[in-house]
Design a protein around this motif. Structure first.
Motif, PDB file in Angstrom:
ATOM      1  N   GLY A   1      22.632   9.794   2.607  1.00  0.00           N
ATOM      2  CA  GLY A   1      21.462   9.860   1.748  1.00  0.00           C
ATOM      3  C   GLY A   1      21.794   9.531   0.296  1.00  0.00           C
ATOM      4  O   GLY A   1      22.958   9.551  -0.113  1.00  0.00           O
ATOM      5  N   ILE A   2      20.746   9.224  -0.472  1.00  0.00           N
ATOM      6  CA  ILE A   2      20.880   8.882  -1.891  1.00  0.00           C
ATOM      7  C   ILE A   2      20.263  10.015  -2.711  1.00  0.00           C
ATOM      8  O   ILE A   2      19.062  10.267  -2.608  1.00  0.00           O
ATOM      9  N   PRO A   3      21.062  10.732  -3.509  1.00  0.00           N
ATOM     10  CA  PRO A   3      20.521  11.850  -4.277  1.00  0.00           C
ATOM     11  C   PRO A   3      19.300  11.461  -5.109  1.00  0.00           C
ATOM     12  O   PRO A   3      19.295  10.410  -5.755  1.00  0.00           O
ATOM     13  N   TYR A   4      18.253  12.282  -5.028  1.00  0.00           N
ATOM     14  CA  TYR A   4      16.991  12.176  -5.777  1.00  0.00           C
ATOM     15  C   TYR A   4      16.076  11.048  -5.304  1.00  0.00           C
ATOM     16  O   TYR A   4      14.976  10.885  -5.817  1.00  0.00           O
ATOM     17  N   LYS A   5      16.514  10.271  -4.313  1.00  0.00           N
ATOM     18  CA  LYS A   5      15.689   9.132  -3.896  1.00  0.00           C
ATOM     19  C   LYS A   5      14.327   9.583  -3.365  1.00  0.00           C
ATOM     20  O   LYS A   5      13.294   9.001  -3.687  1.00  0.00           O
ATOM     21  N   GLY A   6      14.316  10.636  -2.540  1.00  0.00           N
ATOM     22  CA  GLY A   6      13.049  11.117  -1.995  1.00  0.00           C
ATOM     23  C   GLY A   6      12.097  11.580  -3.089  1.00  0.00           C
ATOM     24  O   GLY A   6      10.905  11.269  -3.060  1.00  0.00           O
ATOM     25  N   GLN A   7      12.624  12.319  -4.050  1.00  0.00           N
ATOM     26  CA  GLN A   7      11.805  12.777  -5.174  1.00  0.00           C
ATOM     27  C   GLN A   7      11.228  11.591  -5.935  1.00  0.00           C
ATOM     28  O   GLN A   7      10.037  11.563  -6.280  1.00  0.00           O
ATOM     29  N   ILE A   8      12.072  10.590  -6.185  1.00  0.00           N
ATOM     30  CA  ILE A   8      11.641   9.405  -6.930  1.00  0.00           C
ATOM     31  C   ILE A   8      10.512   8.686  -6.195  1.00  0.00           C
ATOM     32  O   ILE A   8       9.470   8.369  -6.779  1.00  0.00           O
ATOM     33  N   LEU A   9      10.702   8.442  -4.895  1.00  0.00           N
ATOM     34  CA  LEU A   9       9.679   7.726  -4.123  1.00  0.00           C
ATOM     35  C   LEU A   9       8.379   8.517  -4.083  1.00  0.00           C
ATOM     36  O   LEU A   9       7.292   7.955  -4.248  1.00  0.00           O
ATOM     37  N   ASN A  10       8.489   9.825  -3.842  1.00  0.00           N
ATOM     38  CA  ASN A  10       7.292  10.653  -3.740  1.00  0.00           C
ATOM     39  C   ASN A  10       6.520  10.682  -5.047  1.00  0.00           C
ATOM     40  O   ASN A  10       5.289  10.558  -5.074  1.00  0.00           O
ATOM     41  N   GLN A  11       7.242  10.834  -6.150  1.00  0.00           N
ATOM     42  CA  GLN A  11       6.548  10.940  -7.441  1.00  0.00           C
ATOM     43  C   GLN A  11       5.944   9.609  -7.880  1.00  0.00           C
ATOM     44  O   GLN A  11       4.846   9.582  -8.439  1.00  0.00           O
ATOM     45  N   ILE A  12       6.628   8.502  -7.618  1.00  0.00           N
ATOM     46  CA  ILE A  12       6.030   7.196  -7.949  1.00  0.00           C
ATOM     47  C   ILE A  12       4.766   6.985  -7.120  1.00  0.00           C
ATOM     48  O   ILE A  12       3.707   6.629  -7.646  1.00  0.00           O
ATOM     49  N   ALA A  13       4.872   7.224  -5.799  1.00  0.00           N
ATOM     50  CA  ALA A  13       3.738   6.979  -4.906  1.00  0.00           C
ATOM     51  C   ALA A  13       2.536   7.838  -5.269  1.00  0.00           C
ATOM     52  O   ALA A  13       1.403   7.342  -5.364  1.00  0.00           O
ATOM     53  N   THR A  14       2.755   9.125  -5.497  1.00  0.00           N
ATOM     54  CA  THR A  14       1.619  10.020  -5.758  1.00  0.00           C
ATOM     55  C   THR A  14       1.002   9.752  -7.130  1.00  0.00           C
ATOM     56  O   THR A  14      -0.218   9.833  -7.286  1.00  0.00           O
ATOM     57  N   LYS A  15       1.821   9.393  -8.103  1.00  0.00           N
ATOM     58  CA  LYS A  15       1.266   9.084  -9.435  1.00  0.00           C
ATOM     59  C   LYS A  15       0.474   7.774  -9.401  1.00  0.00           C
ATOM     60  O   LYS A  15      -0.575   7.667 -10.046  1.00  0.00           O
ATOM     61  N   PHE A  16       0.955   6.793  -8.640  1.00  0.00           N
ATOM     62  CA  PHE A  16       0.201   5.543  -8.528  1.00  0.00           C
ATOM     63  C   PHE A  16      -1.092   5.734  -7.728  1.00  0.00           C
ATOM     64  O   PHE A  16      -2.085   5.050  -7.987  1.00  0.00           O
ATOM     65  N   MET A  17      -1.073   6.646  -6.773  1.00  0.00           N
ATOM     66  CA  MET A  17      -2.322   6.926  -6.049  1.00  0.00           C
ATOM     67  C   MET A  17      -3.376   7.483  -7.009  1.00  0.00           C
ATOM     68  O   MET A  17      -4.544   7.105  -6.942  1.00  0.00           O
ATOM     69  N   ALA A  18      -2.930   8.352  -7.907  1.00  0.00           N
ATOM     70  CA  ALA A  18      -3.862   8.905  -8.900  1.00  0.00           C
ATOM     71  C   ALA A  18      -4.398   7.806  -9.816  1.00  0.00           C
ATOM     72  O   ALA A  18      -5.556   7.860 -10.252  1.00  0.00           O
ATOM     73  N   GLN A  19      -3.565   6.776 -10.075  1.00  0.00           N
ATOM     74  CA  GLN A  19      -3.961   5.702 -10.992  1.00  0.00           C
ATOM     75  C   GLN A  19      -4.782   4.600 -10.308  1.00  0.00           C
ATOM     76  O   GLN A  19      -5.222   3.663 -10.966  1.00  0.00           O
ATOM     77  N   THR A  20      -4.959   4.707  -8.987  1.00  0.00           N
ATOM     78  CA  THR A  20      -5.717   3.658  -8.276  1.00  0.00           C
ATOM     79  C   THR A  20      -6.876   4.230  -7.451  1.00  0.00           C
ATOM     80  O   THR A  20      -7.576   3.482  -6.778  1.00  0.00           O
ATOM     81  N   GLU A  21      -7.079   5.554  -7.503  1.00  0.00           N
ATOM     82  CA  GLU A  21      -8.100   6.154  -6.626  1.00  0.00           C
ATOM     83  C   GLU A  21      -9.520   5.756  -7.018  1.00  0.00           C
ATOM     84  O   GLU A  21     -10.441   5.905  -6.214  1.00  0.00           O
ATOM     85  N   ASP A  22      -9.699   5.204  -8.238  1.00  0.00           N
ATOM     86  CA  ASP A  22     -11.021   4.692  -8.604  1.00  0.00           C
ATOM     87  C   ASP A  22     -11.331   3.385  -7.877  1.00  0.00           C
ATOM     88  O   ASP A  22     -12.488   3.007  -7.722  1.00  0.00           O
ATOM     89  N   LEU A  23     -10.273   2.689  -7.397  1.00  0.00           N
ATOM     90  CA  LEU A  23     -10.440   1.414  -6.687  1.00  0.00           C
ATOM     91  C   LEU A  23     -10.471   1.598  -5.182  1.00  0.00           C
ATOM     92  O   LEU A  23     -11.286   0.996  -4.483  1.00  0.00           O
ATOM     93  N   VAL A  24      -9.530   2.412  -4.691  1.00  0.00           N
ATOM     94  CA  VAL A  24      -9.310   2.559  -3.252  1.00  0.00           C
ATOM     95  C   VAL A  24      -9.097   4.033  -2.939  1.00  0.00           C
ATOM     96  O   VAL A  24      -8.224   4.670  -3.534  1.00  0.00           O
ATOM     97  N   PRO A  25      -9.876   4.597  -2.004  1.00  0.00           N
ATOM     98  CA  PRO A  25      -9.651   6.002  -1.648  1.00  0.00           C
ATOM     99  C   PRO A  25      -8.291   6.178  -0.977  1.00  0.00           C
ATOM    100  O   PRO A  25      -7.795   5.257  -0.309  1.00  0.00           O
ATOM    101  N   ASN A  26      -7.675   7.341  -1.161  1.00  0.00           N
ATOM    102  CA  ASN A  26      -6.390   7.597  -0.511  1.00  0.00           C
ATOM    103  C   ASN A  26      -6.385   8.952   0.186  1.00  0.00           C
ATOM    104  O   ASN A  26      -7.317   9.737   0.059  1.00  0.00           O
ATOM    105  N   TRP A  27      -5.322   9.206   0.902  1.00  0.00           N
ATOM    106  CA  TRP A  27      -5.205  10.370   1.786  1.00  0.00           C
ATOM    107  C   TRP A  27      -4.789  11.645   1.060  1.00  0.00           C
ATOM    108  O   TRP A  27      -4.875  12.747   1.593  1.00  0.00           O
ATOM    109  N   LEU A  28      -4.361  11.544  -0.198  1.00  0.00           N
ATOM    110  CA  LEU A  28      -3.629  12.617  -0.873  1.00  0.00           C
ATOM    111  C   LEU A  28      -4.514  13.780  -1.326  1.00  0.00           C
ATOM    112  O   LEU A  28      -5.585  13.578  -1.895  1.00  0.00           O
TER     113      LEU A  28
END
Length: 320
Positions: free
Chosen positions: A54-81
């Motif tokens: 495994g790569i230290p902090y990789k999961g945290q990095i992916l999760n935080q990028i994905a969830t923050k971008f979902m918040a920044q695009t939910e006005d365009l496309v609904p998401n599951w979060l």
């Protein structure tokens, strides 16, 4: 940095848990047939093969990028979060995933460039213009879907016509997937530009909620699902025929290729030393800070499984 402080595998038993799905990087727990608990592990996948360490902090990095971008695009496309109760965890609505990945490419890079180099001018039923150099911009972004593979199997290119012909997605749903894909890519391109980056290509995954709504699921605009170039100097590098300065996990793929591994039958995954793993972790942190435009704050990884379990249980107790 100790690689033992990584999360490679999980074996939780949450209240109301019905099933567990283990993907290449994420592990998804179904709760009471209406909720998903998605845990981003520190596993690293390249050429559709999961690396042994495994790569230290990789999961945290992916999760935080994905969830923050979902918040920044939910006005365009609904998401599951619904919530992110832990740095490695996203919780959202249970969806039935579409069995295709919607890949969109703004530039002739990566897999598309490799196909182009061997003389192919058609990718997933889409014509690629003659006379292009690697990393040139397409006249318009092209959508090149892939079938969604199970863990350990390779995703495969597929055309829109084949998707419809095989009944993988209905035509009405597919038109929505294409529309959402183009809108998300446009927004991602704009956000990247504001941070001095170029969003080169990416993939999106979609699912359908119980009430039939199509929503964005999984990840969005992460370095695992996307390729970025630095905008500064892009054109000069193209004009000189130089490699582009990238923000993606392409550096891992290139390291593997240089060590005679491309996920082909009979090939062995090269040994990743602790020193190399540390450099990969540092690159992922660099990716986060450039893509998100903010410092990365490392979570406490001294007891990562205990931390995740505690935070998920706290959420479930409060909301369910």
């Amino acid at each position: 940095m100790k690689t033992k402080n990584t999360i490679i595998d999980t074996n939780f038993n949450f209240p109301g848990q019905k099933s567990v799905y283990k993907g290449k990087v994420r592990e998804v727990y179904t709760i009471n047939d209406d909720l998903l608990v998605m845990i981003a592990t520190d596993r690293l996948s390249a050429f559709d093969v999961v690396m042994p360490k495994g790569i230290p902090y990789k999961g945290q990095i992916l999760n935080q990028i994905a969830t923050k971008f979902m918040a920044q695009t939910e006005d365009l496309v609904p998401n599951w979060l619904l919530a992110t109760p832990d740095p490695n965890v996203a919780i959202g609505h249970l969806c039935e995933p579409f069995k295709v990945e919607m890949v969109i490419r703004g530039f002739l890079s990566g897999h598309a460039a490799r196909e182009y180099k061997v003389g192919k001018r058609m990718l997933c039923g889409v014509v690629m213009p003659e006379g292009m150099k690697e990393n040139d911009k397409f006249p318009q972004p092209i959508i090149t879907p892939a079938t969604k593979a199970e863990m350990g199997a390779h995703d495969e290119d597929i055309s829109r016509d084949d998707i419809l012909k095989r009944g993988i997605v209905s035509e009405a749903d597919y038109e929505i997937l294409e529309d959402y894909t183009r809108k998300l890519f446009q927004r991602g391109t704009e956000i990247a530009k504001s941070r001095g980056l170029i969003l080169v290509d990416t993939k999106y995954e979609f699912g359908k909620t119980k009430d039939g709504k199509i929503v964005l699921i999984d990840e969005i605009h992460t370095p695992d699902s996307s390729r970025y170039f630095y905008a500064d100097g892009y054109q000069e590098r193209q004009d000189k025929g130089e490699a582009q300065k990238q923000l993606s996990k392409e550096f891992v793929r290139q390291w593997l290729i240089s060590n005679n591994f491309q996920g082909l039958e009979g090939q062995t995954v090269p040994e990743m030393s602790d020193t190399y793993i540390e450099t990969v972790s540092e690159r992922y942190i660099e990716l986060y800070e450039n893509i998100m435009g903010e410092p990365f704050v490392k979570a406490d990884v001294s007891a990562i499984h205990t931390r995740i379990e505690r935070n998920v249980l706290r959420f479930l107790k409060a909301h369910y």
